[in-house]
Design a protein around this motif. Structure first.
Motif, PDB file in Angstrom:
ATOM      1  N   MET A 247       0.828  -1.165   0.000  1.00  0.00           N
ATOM      2  CA  MET A 247       0.000   0.000   0.000  1.00  0.00           C
ATOM      3  C   MET A 247       0.887   1.248   0.000  1.00  0.00           C
ATOM      4  O   MET A 247       1.896   1.307   0.671  1.00  0.00           O
ATOM      5  N   ALA A 248       0.474   2.272  -0.771  1.00  0.00           N
ATOM      6  CA  ALA A 248       1.258   3.498  -0.883  1.00  0.00           C
ATOM      7  C   ALA A 248       1.028   4.395   0.321  1.00  0.00           C
ATOM      8  O   ALA A 248      -0.055   4.442   0.881  1.00  0.00           O
ATOM      9  N   ARG A 249       2.078   5.071   0.701  1.00  0.00           N
ATOM     10  CA  ARG A 249       1.979   6.000   1.820  1.00  0.00           C
ATOM     11  C   ARG A 249       2.047   7.423   1.268  1.00  0.00           C
ATOM     12  O   ARG A 249       2.941   7.772   0.527  1.00  0.00           O
ATOM     13  N   TRP A 250       1.086   8.263   1.632  1.00  0.00           N
ATOM     14  CA  TRP A 250       0.984   9.599   1.079  1.00  0.00           C
ATOM     15  C   TRP A 250       1.693  10.641   1.924  1.00  0.00           C
ATOM     16  O   TRP A 250       1.828  11.772   1.528  1.00  0.00           O
ATOM     17  N   GLY A 251       2.120  10.342   3.073  1.00  0.00           N
ATOM     18  CA  GLY A 251       2.793  11.297   3.932  1.00  0.00           C
ATOM     19  C   GLY A 251       1.879  11.742   5.066  1.00  0.00           C
ATOM     20  O   GLY A 251       0.765  11.264   5.225  1.00  0.00           O
TER      21      GLY A 251
END
Length: 141
Positions: free
Chosen positions: A1-5
């Motif tokens: 899963m991508a982490r957006w900050g």
């Protein structure tokens, strides 16, 4: 899963609270105060331009404090202050009049008219200055 900050919303919440405080500001009072300030500026200008005569023309303007105490009327979205010299011959000196013999014409001095035109060129600057003070009070607090 991508982490957006990550995002820090604390400053955003502070600004929202200040904007909420701004919306609770009495803008009607601000407009009335600004109108009083403009009337005071006008009186100050017109006193300096009013010819000194043997009567009471210049004295009857009653000064800047008087101008700030004048009632402000609101019609629609317009704020109105009546600035009047109560001397009965003021309009004759302002706009001109016939000579006593009725054969000639004495030109008007236009002390109020000229003062109004001069102030008209400064209105935006005066209101902007008052508005900046209001905004500083809200956002610097």
């Amino acid at each position: 899963m991508a982490r957006w900050g990550s995002v820090d919303f604390r400053n955003f919440k502070r600004v929202c609270k200040k904007i909420e405080k701004l919306t609770k500001t009495d803008l009607d009072k601000f407009c009335r105060d600004a109108s009083g300030e403009l009337a005071a500026q006008l009186i100050d200008k017109v006193i300096r331009r009013t010819p000194i005569d043997t009567g009471f023309l210049q004295d009857r303007w009653n000064g800047v404090a008087y101008a700030r105490s004048l009632p402000v009327y609101k019609e629609g979205s317009t704020y109105i202050i009546e600035v009047v010299n109560p001397t009965e011959y003021a309009s004759y000196v302002e706009f001109g009049h016939r000579t006593k013999s009725g054969n000639g014409w004495v030109k008007g001095q236009h002390f109020l008219t000229i003062s109004e035109m001069e102030l008209q060129g400064q209105v935006d600057k005066i209101i902007e200055k008052k508005l900046l003070i209001l905004l500083k009070g809200v956002f610097d607090a």
